[in-house]
Design a protein around this motif. Structure first.
Motif, PDB file in Angstrom:
ATOM      1  N   ALA A 156      73.503  18.709  96.209  1.00 28.97           N
ATOM      2  CA  ALA A 156      74.063  17.427  96.329  1.00 28.97           C
ATOM      3  C   ALA A 156      75.304  18.150  96.870  1.00 28.97           C
ATOM      4  CB  ALA A 156      74.474  16.911  94.922  1.00 28.97           C
ATOM      5  N   GLU A 157      76.035  18.121  97.542  1.00 29.54           N
ATOM      6  CA  GLU A 157      76.995  18.840  98.242  1.00 29.54           C
ATOM      7  C   GLU A 157      78.136  18.303  98.616  1.00 29.54           C
ATOM      8  OE1 GLU A 157      76.838  19.994 103.053  1.00 29.54           O
ATOM      9  OE2 GLU A 157      75.015  20.315 102.316  1.00 29.54           O
ATOM     10  N   ALA A 158      79.546  19.420  98.690  1.00 28.39           N
ATOM     11  CA  ALA A 158      80.645  18.913  99.543  1.00 28.39           C
ATOM     12  C   ALA A 158      80.582  19.013 100.736  1.00 28.39           C
ATOM     13  CB  ALA A 158      82.029  18.943  98.575  1.00 28.39           C
ATOM     14  N   THR A 159      81.338  18.089 101.882  1.00 29.54           N
ATOM     15  CA  THR A 159      80.838  18.104 103.078  1.00 29.54           C
ATOM     16  C   THR A 159      81.531  17.439 104.131  1.00 29.54           C
ATOM     17  OG1 THR A 159      79.267  18.853 105.028  1.00 29.54           O
ATOM     18  CG2 THR A 159      78.783  17.006 103.498  1.00 29.54           C
ATOM     19  N   PHE A 160      81.588  17.647 105.649  1.00 30.57           N
ATOM     20  CA  PHE A 160      82.545  17.030 106.311  1.00 30.57           C
ATOM     21  C   PHE A 160      81.317  16.396 107.362  1.00 30.57           C
ATOM     22  CE2 PHE A 160      85.765  19.552 104.732  1.00 30.57           C
ATOM     23  CZ  PHE A 160      87.033  18.952 104.489  1.00 30.57           C
ATOM     24  N   ARG A 169      71.657  13.510  86.954  1.00 32.34           N
ATOM     25  CA  ARG A 169      72.392  14.825  87.078  1.00 32.34           C
ATOM     26  C   ARG A 169      73.313  14.787  86.670  1.00 32.34           C
ATOM     27  NH1 ARG A 169      69.501  16.017  83.922  1.00 32.34           N
ATOM     28  NH2 ARG A 169      67.763  17.370  83.400  1.00 32.34           N
ATOM     29  N   GLN A 170      74.198  15.529  86.870  1.00 29.71           N
ATOM     30  CA  GLN A 170      75.641  15.519  86.693  1.00 29.71           C
ATOM     31  C   GLN A 170      76.230  16.561  88.259  1.00 29.71           C
ATOM     32  OE1 GLN A 170      77.508  15.077  82.945  1.00 29.71           O
ATOM     33  NE2 GLN A 170      77.075  12.773  82.996  1.00 29.71           N
ATOM     34  N   LEU A 172      80.151  13.727  89.303  1.00 23.26           N
ATOM     35  CA  LEU A 172      78.879  12.603  90.186  1.00 23.26           C
ATOM     36  C   LEU A 172      77.684  13.027  89.561  1.00 23.26           C
ATOM     37  CD1 LEU A 172      79.333  11.637  93.176  1.00 23.26           C
ATOM     38  CD2 LEU A 172      78.306  13.707  94.572  1.00 23.26           C
ATOM     39  N   GLU A 173      77.476  11.574  89.047  1.00 27.09           N
ATOM     40  CA  GLU A 173      76.701  11.293  88.452  1.00 27.09           C
ATOM     41  C   GLU A 173      75.130  10.877  89.083  1.00 27.09           C
ATOM     42  OE1 GLU A 173      74.857   9.788  84.436  1.00 27.09           O
ATOM     43  OE2 GLU A 173      76.954  10.172  84.467  1.00 27.09           O
ATOM     44  N   ILE A 174      74.247  11.204  89.504  1.00 24.69           N
ATOM     45  CA  ILE A 174      73.167  10.415  90.383  1.00 24.69           C
ATOM     46  C   ILE A 174      71.988  10.176  89.904  1.00 24.69           C
ATOM     47  CG2 ILE A 174      71.788  10.763  92.565  1.00 24.69           C
ATOM     48  CD1 ILE A 174      74.050  12.824  93.625  1.00 24.69           C
TER      49      ILE A 174
END
Length: 211
Positions: free
Chosen positions: A119-123, A87-88, A202-204
């Motif tokens: 999937a996420e963008a985080t800190f 998945r992208q 971001l391809e996983i």
């Protein structure tokens, strides 16, 4: 009658009262002492699951079949009938600000169970900007241990791999993040994985198996 004796009699009466679990409609047929009702219901195996998007404000809960229907019909999440898939995630859709995480998910149906790729963008520790991905098991914690999964991203001569145990949907996402129990890559990594910089993805690659 002495107050202490009255209290003791009352306690004995309460202990003798048996009640059913409030999650009977979900399949729990336990008959438990009234005084232990709340403790039982807090950990009942049949208690409903929260929607995987509850942290984004969704208040729906229910059994797994209800959640799967909800995810596909309300959140338009794709169901993948395979234990191996790719998945992208467009980087633009995973942009993050300091106040909240932005994330996406896909659901896999295999081995008669449902798994959710998150999937996420985080800190990490509220400092280092990263992308994080892991797999939820849509079911009980004890059943999640019967499976393993592998996440892989690669490109431009580089490869990053994470293998782990799917986390039950009951487990808190923040706890998973704080423990680092996921594929975690620095935010600039996708730039190095592409030969030509066009649209960053971001391809996983995902593999799930039963042990």
């Amino acid at each position: 009658m002495d107050d202490d004796i009255r209290c003791l009699l009352l306690e004995k009466m309460v202990e003798a009262v048996k009640v059913g679990c409030k999650y009977e409609e979900y399949g729990c047929h336990e008959i438990i002492p009234y005084c232990k009702k709340l403790k039982h219901e807090d950990s009942c195996d049949f208690r409903p699951y929260n929607c995987p998007r509850s942290t984004l404000g969704c208040c729906v809960n229910g059994d797994i079949s209800t959640l799967v229907s909800h995810l596909t019909n309300h959140h338009m999440v794709e169901i993948i009938d395979n234990s191996n898939f790719q998945r992208q995630f467009p980087i633009a859709h995973l942009r993050h600000d300091q106040s909240s995480s932005t994330w996406m998910s896909h659901v896999s149906h295999c081995f008669g169970e449902y798994f959710c790729l998150h999937a996420e963008a985080t800190f990490i520790k509220d400092v280092a900007p990263v992308y994080m991905a892991f797999v939820y098991f849509m079911g009980k914690e004890m059943d999640a241990c019967k499976y393993r999964y592998r996440l892989e991203i690669e490109g431009n001569g580089r490869k990053f791999i994470f293998e782990g145990i799917p986390r039950s949907l009951r487990e808190n996402r923040k706890r998973i993040k704080d423990r680092g129990d996921a594929l975690i890559v620095m935010r600039n990594l996708p730039h190095f994985l592409e030969q030509e910089i066009k649209t960053y993805l971001l391809e996983i690659a995902v593999q799930i198996w039963k042990i």
